[in-house]
Design a protein around this motif. Sequence first.
Motif, PDB file in Angstrom:
ATOM      1  N   GLN A 618     -15.731  35.801 -45.306  1.00 45.11           N
ATOM      2  CA  GLN A 618     -14.687  36.397 -44.463  1.00 45.11           C
ATOM      3  C   GLN A 618     -13.825  37.351 -45.278  1.00 45.11           C
ATOM      4  OE1 GLN A 618     -14.238  36.434 -41.380  1.00 45.11           O
ATOM      5  NE2 GLN A 618     -12.126  37.119 -41.076  1.00 45.11           N
ATOM      6  N   ARG A 619     -13.437  36.894 -46.524  1.00 46.34           N
ATOM      7  CA  ARG A 619     -12.632  37.787 -47.383  1.00 46.34           C
ATOM      8  C   ARG A 619     -13.437  39.024 -47.774  1.00 46.34           C
ATOM      9  NH1 ARG A 619     -10.615  32.791 -49.343  1.00 46.34           N
ATOM     10  NH2 ARG A 619     -12.279  32.684 -50.896  1.00 46.34           N
ATOM     11  N   HIS A 620     -14.722  38.829 -48.069  1.00 44.61           N
ATOM     12  CA  HIS A 620     -15.555  39.962 -48.439  1.00 44.61           C
ATOM     13  C   HIS A 620     -15.693  40.944 -47.269  1.00 44.61           C
ATOM     14  CE1 HIS A 620     -18.522  42.185 -50.650  1.00 44.61           C
ATOM     15  NE2 HIS A 620     -19.433  42.018 -49.698  1.00 44.61           N
ATOM     16  N   LYS A 621     -15.772  40.422 -46.069  1.00 36.19           N
ATOM     17  CA  LYS A 621     -15.862  41.283 -44.876  1.00 36.19           C
ATOM     18  C   LYS A 621     -14.586  42.107 -44.707  1.00 36.19           C
ATOM     19  CE  LYS A 621     -15.717  40.960 -39.860  1.00 36.19           C
ATOM     20  NZ  LYS A 621     -15.527  40.064 -38.711  1.00 36.19           N
ATOM     21  N   LYS A 622     -13.402  41.462 -44.884  1.00 36.38           N
ATOM     22  CA  LYS A 622     -12.142  42.212 -44.791  1.00 36.38           C
ATOM     23  C   LYS A 622     -12.072  43.301 -45.861  1.00 36.38           C
ATOM     24  CE  LYS A 622      -9.301  38.567 -42.731  1.00 36.38           C
ATOM     25  NZ  LYS A 622      -8.108  37.708 -42.930  1.00 36.38           N
ATOM     26  N   TRP A 623     -12.537  42.946 -47.047  1.00 33.80           N
ATOM     27  CA  TRP A 623     -12.520  43.951 -48.130  1.00 33.80           C
ATOM     28  C   TRP A 623     -13.428  45.134 -47.788  1.00 33.80           C
ATOM     29  CZ3 TRP A 623     -16.454  45.662 -51.375  1.00 33.80           C
ATOM     30  CH2 TRP A 623     -16.036  46.465 -52.445  1.00 33.80           C
ATOM     31  N   GLN A 624     -14.590  44.861 -47.207  1.00 37.11           N
ATOM     32  CA  GLN A 624     -15.500  45.943 -46.810  1.00 37.11           C
ATOM     33  C   GLN A 624     -14.876  46.822 -45.731  1.00 37.11           C
ATOM     34  OE1 GLN A 624     -18.953  43.628 -45.741  1.00 37.11           O
ATOM     35  NE2 GLN A 624     -19.984  44.078 -47.698  1.00 37.11           N
ATOM     36  N   GLU A 625     -14.157  46.220 -44.776  1.00 37.19           N
ATOM     37  CA  GLU A 625     -13.502  47.015 -43.732  1.00 37.19           C
ATOM     38  C   GLU A 625     -12.445  47.934 -44.321  1.00 37.19           C
ATOM     39  OE1 GLU A 625     -12.078  43.988 -41.178  1.00 37.19           O
ATOM     40  OE2 GLU A 625     -13.992  43.724 -40.084  1.00 37.19           O
ATOM     41  N   GLN A 626     -11.680  47.395 -45.290  1.00 33.15           N
ATOM     42  CA  GLN A 626     -10.675  48.229 -45.950  1.00 33.15           C
ATOM     43  C   GLN A 626     -11.335  49.368 -46.716  1.00 33.15           C
ATOM     44  OE1 GLN A 626      -8.433  45.559 -48.387  1.00 33.15           O
ATOM     45  NE2 GLN A 626      -7.482  44.484 -46.637  1.00 33.15           N
ATOM     46  N   GLN A 627     -12.399  49.059 -47.444  1.00 34.58           N
ATOM     47  CA  GLN A 627     -13.095  50.110 -48.193  1.00 34.58           C
ATOM     48  C   GLN A 627     -13.668  51.167 -47.263  1.00 34.58           C
ATOM     49  OE1 GLN A 627     -13.303  50.393 -51.586  1.00 34.58           O
ATOM     50  NE2 GLN A 627     -11.869  48.664 -51.636  1.00 34.58           N
ATOM     51  N   CYS A 628     -14.217  50.747 -46.152  1.00 31.13           N
ATOM     52  CA  CYS A 628     -14.803  51.695 -45.189  1.00 31.13           C
ATOM     53  C   CYS A 628     -13.725  52.622 -44.615  1.00 31.13           C
ATOM     54  CB  CYS A 628     -15.506  50.911 -44.072  1.00 31.13           C
ATOM     55  SG  CYS A 628     -16.368  51.968 -42.885  1.00 31.13           S
ATOM     56  N   GLU A 629     -12.555  52.085 -44.290  1.00 29.49           N
ATOM     57  CA  GLU A 629     -11.465  52.898 -43.748  1.00 29.49           C
ATOM     58  C   GLU A 629     -10.982  53.918 -44.773  1.00 29.49           C
ATOM     59  OE1 GLU A 629      -8.935  54.454 -41.064  1.00 29.49           O
ATOM     60  OE2 GLU A 629     -10.525  52.973 -40.718  1.00 29.49           O
ATOM     61  N   GLU A 630     -10.881  53.493 -46.059  1.00 31.42           N
ATOM     62  CA  GLU A 630     -10.455  54.426 -47.108  1.00 31.42           C
ATOM     63  C   GLU A 630     -11.455  55.555 -47.269  1.00 31.42           C
ATOM     64  OE1 GLU A 630      -9.976  52.078 -50.571  1.00 31.42           O
ATOM     65  OE2 GLU A 630      -8.182  51.023 -49.851  1.00 31.42           O
ATOM     66  N   LEU A 631     -12.750  55.256 -47.227  1.00 36.04           N
ATOM     67  CA  LEU A 631     -13.770  56.306 -47.359  1.00 36.04           C
ATOM     68  C   LEU A 631     -13.706  57.285 -46.182  1.00 36.04           C
ATOM     69  CD1 LEU A 631     -16.774  54.121 -48.571  1.00 36.04           C
ATOM     70  CD2 LEU A 631     -15.443  55.746 -49.944  1.00 36.04           C
ATOM     71  N   LEU A 632     -13.471  56.789 -44.950  1.00 34.44           N
ATOM     72  CA  LEU A 632     -13.363  57.672 -43.772  1.00 34.44           C
ATOM     73  C   LEU A 632     -12.200  58.650 -43.923  1.00 34.44           C
ATOM     74  CD1 LEU A 632     -14.098  55.136 -40.881  1.00 34.44           C
ATOM     75  CD2 LEU A 632     -15.468  57.140 -41.494  1.00 34.44           C
ATOM     76  N   GLN A 633     -11.081  58.167 -44.409  1.00 31.01           N
ATOM     77  CA  GLN A 633      -9.922  59.042 -44.610  1.00 31.01           C
ATOM     78  C   GLN A 633     -10.206  60.111 -45.661  1.00 31.01           C
ATOM     79  OE1 GLN A 633      -6.609  56.538 -45.514  1.00 31.01           O
ATOM     80  NE2 GLN A 633      -6.581  55.533 -43.475  1.00 31.01           N
ATOM     81  N   GLU A 634     -10.892  59.739 -46.753  1.00 31.21           N
ATOM     82  CA  GLU A 634     -11.231  60.716 -47.799  1.00 31.21           C
ATOM     83  C   GLU A 634     -12.135  61.810 -47.232  1.00 31.21           C
ATOM     84  OE1 GLU A 634     -10.318  61.050 -50.940  1.00 31.21           O
ATOM     85  OE2 GLU A 634      -8.940  59.354 -50.888  1.00 31.21           O
ATOM     86  N   ASN A 635     -13.146  61.459 -46.453  1.00 34.38           N
ATOM     87  CA  ASN A 635     -14.063  62.459 -45.886  1.00 34.38           C
ATOM     88  C   ASN A 635     -13.345  63.375 -44.891  1.00 34.38           C
ATOM     89  OD1 ASN A 635     -16.118  61.584 -47.406  1.00 34.38           O
ATOM     90  ND2 ASN A 635     -17.431  60.872 -45.743  1.00 34.38           N
ATOM     91  N   ARG A 636     -12.422  62.848 -44.084  1.00 30.56           N
ATOM     92  CA  ARG A 636     -11.689  63.692 -43.135  1.00 30.56           C
ATOM     93  C   ARG A 636     -10.866  64.740 -43.880  1.00 30.56           C
ATOM     94  NH1 ARG A 636     -10.203  58.582 -40.646  1.00 30.56           N
ATOM     95  NH2 ARG A 636     -11.654  58.066 -38.938  1.00 30.56           N
ATOM     96  N   ARG A 637     -10.188  64.328 -44.962  1.00 25.52           N
ATOM     97  CA  ARG A 637      -9.395  65.302 -45.731  1.00 25.52           C
ATOM     98  C   ARG A 637     -10.291  66.395 -46.303  1.00 25.52           C
ATOM     99  NH1 ARG A 637      -6.567  60.611 -47.446  1.00 25.52           N
ATOM    100  NH2 ARG A 637      -7.880  60.482 -49.318  1.00 25.52           N
ATOM    101  N   TYR A 638     -11.479  66.037 -46.818  1.00 28.41           N
ATOM    102  CA  TYR A 638     -12.387  67.002 -47.416  1.00 28.41           C
ATOM    103  C   TYR A 638     -12.873  68.016 -46.364  1.00 28.41           C
ATOM    104  CZ  TYR A 638     -16.596  68.751 -49.774  1.00 28.41           C
ATOM    105  OH  TYR A 638     -17.570  69.546 -50.331  1.00 28.41           O
ATOM    106  N   GLU A 639     -13.213  67.568 -45.131  1.00 27.09           N
ATOM    107  CA  GLU A 639     -13.716  68.460 -44.070  1.00 27.09           C
ATOM    108  C   GLU A 639     -12.620  69.410 -43.598  1.00 27.09           C
ATOM    109  OE1 GLU A 639     -15.083  65.661 -41.238  1.00 27.09           O
ATOM    110  OE2 GLU A 639     -16.847  65.045 -42.419  1.00 27.09           O
ATOM    111  N   GLU A 640     -11.369  68.920 -43.504  1.00 27.89           N
ATOM    112  CA  GLU A 640     -10.259  69.789 -43.102  1.00 27.89           C
ATOM    113  C   GLU A 640     -10.033  70.894 -44.131  1.00 27.89           C
ATOM    114  OE1 GLU A 640      -7.039  67.135 -42.624  1.00 27.89           O
ATOM    115  OE2 GLU A 640      -7.778  66.266 -40.730  1.00 27.89           O
TER     116      GLU A 640
END
Length: 983
Positions: A618-640
């Motif tokens: 469960q903790r590993h799943k929460k950590w993966q969700e946080q990591q996934c959200e951080e990566l999405l934000q990084e890609n959005r900034r790069y495309e803009e």
Amino acid sequence: MHIKKAVIYGFGKWVDHTIDFTDESFVCMYGNNESGKTTVQQFLLFMLFGMPPQKRAGYKPKTSGKMGGRLTVHDADIGAFVIERLHDVSNGKAICYTSDGKEHDESWLQKQLKGMTKEIYQSIFSFSALDLLDIRNMHEEELGEVLLGIGMTGSNQIHTLEKKLDDQLNKLFKPFGKKPEINQQLASLDTLDHALKHYQKNEQDYRTSKESLHQLDNELILQQRRLDETRDAVFRLNQQRQALPILKDYHRLKNQHQTFPDGFSFPEDGIKRMEQVDEKLLPLKSECSVLQNNKDAYVTKRNDLQNDLYDETVYEQLAAFLEEKQTWLDRQKQIDEYAKTIQKSTWQINEELKQLDAGITMDDLSWLQLPFSAEKTWNQLKNEWDQVELTKATLNEEHRQLLKEQEYLHVQKETLQASLMTTEQEYDLQETVRQYYRQKQIQDDVTEQAKNWYQLKNRQKSQTNIWVIGGIVASALISIVALAIDRMLLLSAAGVILVASVGQWVLGKRSVLELDEMIASTNTDSISVTEEEKQEAEQLLKSNDDNKQEWSILQDKWRSNDMAFWKWEEKQSEWNHRNNRLQKQVAEQIRQYPFLKQIDLSHWPALFHSVKHVLDEQRHKKWQEQQCEELLQENRRYEEMIDQFFHDSEWITTNRSTMDQLTEMENILHEYRKSLSLIDQYNEWIADTEAKKNNIQEHMRLYEDELAHLLSIAGTDTKETFLAKGKQLQEKQECAMKIAELDDRLVQLLSGDDYETLIVNEPPDERALESAYERETDRISDIEHFMEQKRQERADVKAYLASLESSESYSDTLHRYTAEQEKFENMAEEWAVLKSAKAMLADTKRHYRQTYLQQVMEKTTHFFHLLTETSYCRIYPPEENKSFRVESCDGIRYDVHELSQGTIDQLYVSLRLGISDVMSREHRLPFIIDDAFVHFDPVRTKRIAELLSSVSNKQQVILFTCKPNVTEATANVTTIHGRIPLV
């Protein structure tokens, strides 16, 4: 070093035998004489220090071809290791095996023994009864020095060596002696010297002839020197004769060389160098022109490419975006992977919660916490529960066994109690047995008495018959005699004898009848108890005794059973208390974690790991969700940022994806880099062409400078004058080479002085040279003739001297004097060596005394104090003119020769133990004693045994003895009974 075990393959009488010295430090090996104790001691020395081949041959076994063995020892520094020596392997050298599996040679063993040799070992760490016997047979004046030597080195060899040196020195020389060898030799030399002087006074002519011979020798030497000088002069003149034609050519060429002008300047190999410069200049000029044309073409193409490029900042931004492209792609890939992993983890967590069936939901996982202490607590509770259940089962089984045993004992007691006799029954049976034995005793007595009465009856019958027969015979004889001599009185006597004989017969007959009546009366009694009754009574009594004993055993078992019941009740009470405590702890855990209520306690540890695993997922799943959200934000900034760059650059962005924009950026940047590469290539070609051109021009300048330099050296302006001047220089050089060649030949023909003179001056006249050569040749002949005369005179004088020296008396005396003088020198050298050895021995004793003697005396005092039961408290070594002394506890000092022989033996043993203790600090070797206490009384033997036992705490002690009283005194140590095994 501690000896553990000795394995003897073959040594003397011992073959295939193992001696285990155990782990004890004090070992006594006991055996009778000829049992092999000394052979074992020699085997130990052989294993440690080796043995010469000749001596080894004496221990070669008669019944085995293998000689040697193995010795297991333990060292405090390196641990246990094995020493193996074989007579026929490596000439008896040792092979050592350490615990790490490595092999070592003899030098390694010597290193472990720290240079200890067999002789030093025996003088320090070993002694025997023979050593004590030597002390007993020693004179009083020697005893002190011997004990001092033992205190310093462990043996009496120092005193023996000093005494031997003194004897040898006195045997060689005494200041006022006559018998020593050197004194006798000096007297012999004096006698021979007087004889030689006498011969010399009578032979004055000998000296005169000797002087004449010496003068003739000097004259011959002088003439020989003149002859050598004349021959040397002839040799030099002959050299000048041979060198005269060469000298003439040398001076002619020298004069010709002087005709050439001085200060002639021209470069070396100038003509050749001029031609080489011309050959290299022409192709360089042509190549320089071609390079200039190529350079102009490269510059034009480079300028065209530079005009077609954007501003450099645009390309830098493109490069920056493209550098982040792969990172953007990697993040996109990770986002996809995280999405799949999160979906899979959610499904897996739900499945595991279903399988657990513990009432735990996904929402519970958000607040549920399982600390590390919970696992430990659940494991402890589970183990405690297992122990409680096991104890419960054990107690139930034990209670069942106790009840069963109690029931069995009860039945046995009732059965056995019914079979026991009453006291009256037992007494009656015992009385029956006693009555049987009383009657049997009486029967035996009666039988013995009847036997005696029968014997008495028979004797009386025999005596009665003898009396009757004797009386009748005597009466008859007397009657015959009375009738014969006609004496009536004798007939009366015969009648009286006959009546007496009949009367004696009647009395005997009556006595026999009385005996018959007595025997008949004794046989009328009968035994009331039979043998069968007695045996039956004894059997019943024995059976009753067995039943009593068994009853006593049953009583003990009954009491033991009662005690076991009491102990069981205590265990049961303790189990109840333990179970209540466990139930409270389980209730507390259920209160903290309600889901445990529906899980059996035995499964709690396994449940912990399962729930812990779910929580980790469960903790590993929460950590993966946080990591996934951080990566999405990084890609959005790069495309803009990419969209903004295309907008600022006024490039087309309508309906274009980020990947298409990046592809277009890559194409633009690729074209830019391709153009830059071509521009760099053109710049490189331009620079390379310019460099080649400059290099060629540099080479041209070098050759032009070289040409100007050649003309400058020659002092000409044109090539034609330069070449003419060069030809003249070649002619001068050839003349100089010929002069040098002739000079080398003259150096080889003429000596140094002649060469220096003739090379400068004009050549000598040939006729004068020949005249001088003939004159010196004649002078050589005159000198040789004169020398021949002097040699003849010398031969005559030498023959005269030979006749004088042929006298045997003088020559014999001279020979004897020389031989005796050489003999005296050898004796003096031997005396000096012995004197030096004695001085060195004294210095060594003094050094040792200053270094170690105090320590040895302290240890010796301690041991001596113990051996004498505190009778003596201090020992003083010899100093100045004082002997070895000991001080008793009452303060009285005694010289060593004032002590009893037993006390001296104790002092000797204390000294040996003291030196061993001091030396064992560096050489930790076992102490071996061979029957050294055979002359000690039981009290002293016990004391020395106790002392050796205390010494063995720091050093292994091995005692060999054949005396039982020694083994009795050492009863508290390990004893090995040595005997020769049967082969």
